[in-house]
Design a protein around this motif. Structure first.
Motif, short mmCIF file in Angstrom:
data_model
loop_
_atom_site.label_atom_id
_atom_site.label_comp_id
_atom_site.label_asym_id
_atom_site.label_seq_id
_atom_site.Cartn_x
_atom_site.Cartn_y
_atom_site.Cartn_z
N UNK A 180 42.05 8.27 21.03
CA UNK A 180 42.77 9.47 21.21
C UNK A 180 41.72 10.80 21.68
N UNK A 181 42.01 11.47 22.77
CA UNK A 181 41.34 12.77 23.29
C UNK A 181 42.11 13.73 23.77
N UNK A 182 43.35 13.88 23.39
CA UNK A 182 44.31 14.58 23.93
C UNK A 182 44.66 14.78 25.45
N UNK A 183 44.35 13.58 26.07
CA UNK A 183 44.61 13.62 27.42
C UNK A 183 45.47 12.54 27.58
N UNK A 184 46.32 12.65 28.88
CA UNK A 184 47.30 11.39 29.41
C UNK A 184 46.29 10.89 30.58
N UNK A 185 46.24 9.66 30.20
CA UNK A 185 45.28 8.62 31.22
C UNK A 185 46.24 7.49 31.83
N UNK A 186 46.22 7.41 32.96
CA UNK A 186 47.09 6.36 33.52
C UNK A 186 46.31 5.19 34.26
N UNK A 187 45.03 5.26 34.21
CA UNK A 187 44.21 4.51 34.79
C UNK A 187 43.83 3.04 33.98
N UNK A 188 43.86 1.98 34.19
CA UNK A 188 43.66 0.82 33.45
C UNK A 188 42.32 0.79 32.89
N UNK A 189 41.39 1.27 33.66
CA UNK A 189 40.01 1.14 33.37
C UNK A 189 39.75 1.88 32.47
N UNK A 190 40.37 3.18 32.08
CA UNK A 190 40.22 3.95 30.88
C UNK A 190 40.25 3.58 29.33
N UNK A 191 41.21 2.40 29.56
CA UNK A 191 41.64 1.58 27.99
C UNK A 191 40.39 0.65 27.59
N UNK A 192 40.45 0.84 26.59
CA UNK A 192 39.24 -0.21 26.07
C UNK A 192 39.69 -1.55 25.27
N UNK A 193 40.88 -1.43 24.94
CA UNK A 193 41.48 -2.58 24.22
C UNK A 193 42.62 -3.11 24.86
N UNK A 198 42.64 -3.64 13.09
CA UNK A 198 41.23 -3.31 13.14
C UNK A 198 40.77 -1.82 12.89
N UNK A 199 40.83 -1.15 13.85
CA UNK A 199 40.26 0.34 13.35
C UNK A 199 41.58 1.00 13.30
N UNK A 200 41.40 2.29 12.99
CA UNK A 200 42.55 3.26 12.40
C UNK A 200 43.59 3.52 13.49
N UNK A 201 44.62 2.85 13.50
CA UNK A 201 45.58 2.81 14.58
C UNK A 201 45.99 3.91 14.91
N UNK A 202 46.38 5.29 14.20
CA UNK A 202 46.68 6.46 14.61
C UNK A 202 45.60 7.31 15.36
N UNK A 203 44.57 6.77 15.43
CA UNK A 203 43.49 7.54 16.24
C UNK A 203 43.41 7.23 17.66
N UNK A 204 44.36 6.18 18.22
CA UNK A 204 44.36 5.52 19.36
C UNK A 204 45.69 6.21 20.25
N UNK A 205 45.48 6.20 21.37
CA UNK A 205 46.52 6.27 22.32
C UNK A 205 46.91 4.87 22.69
N UNK A 206 48.19 4.52 22.69
CA UNK A 206 48.75 3.27 22.81
C UNK A 206 49.49 3.32 24.22
N UNK A 207 49.22 2.29 25.16
CA UNK A 207 49.93 2.35 26.28
C UNK A 207 50.33 0.89 26.87
N UNK A 208 51.62 1.04 27.64
CA UNK A 208 52.00 -0.27 28.34
C UNK A 208 51.48 -0.09 29.82
#
Length: 124
Positions: free
Chosen positions: A100-113, A26-36
């Motif tokens: 990606x916005x430069x912050x570390x986010x650990x809450x699941x609701x903040x992830x869009x995909x 989909x969109x430009x991968x490098x623009x995204x924070x990836x989480x597990x």
């Protein structure tokens, strides 16, 4: 829109290792924070770790030193290497992405995909 597909789950004995993979499209991968994240039966979805576009990663205390996240921006792939697994690691593991916005986010609701999840079972 970003599509995520996880693979690599399975059954492993305690002390063993598994590597999960998440393929993004989909969109430009490098623009995204990836989480597990992971979710065990009857429990809330739990942050495992994340990696920014530069490759800097952040981990939950419960997995720090055992799990490693890496990404290949050229292949649109993020990996979760899990070592020294124990039964408490048993869960469905999900790959997630957010802009990606430069912050570390650990809450699941903040992830869009989100991916569909892959089961990891660790036997004792």
């Amino acid at each position: 829109q970003v599509q995520l597909v996880e693979s690599g789950g399975g059954l492993v004995q305690a002390g063993g290792s598994l590597r999960l993979s998440c393929a993004a499209s989909g969109r430009t991968f490098s623009n995204y924070v990836m989480a597990w994240f992971r979710q065990a039966p009857g429990k809330e979805r739990e942050f495992v770790g994340c990696i920014g576009r530069s490759g800097i990663s952040y981990y939950a205390e419960s997995v720090k030193g055992r799990f490693t996240i890496s990404r290949d921006n050229a292949k649109n792939t993020v990996l979760l290497q899990m070592n020294r697994l124990n039964p408490e690691d048993t869960a469905v593991y999900y790959c997630a992405a957010r802009q990606w916005d430069g912050t570390v986010v650990v809450t699941s609701t903040s992830y869009d995909y989100w991916g569909q999840g892959t089961q990891v079972t660790v036997s004792s």
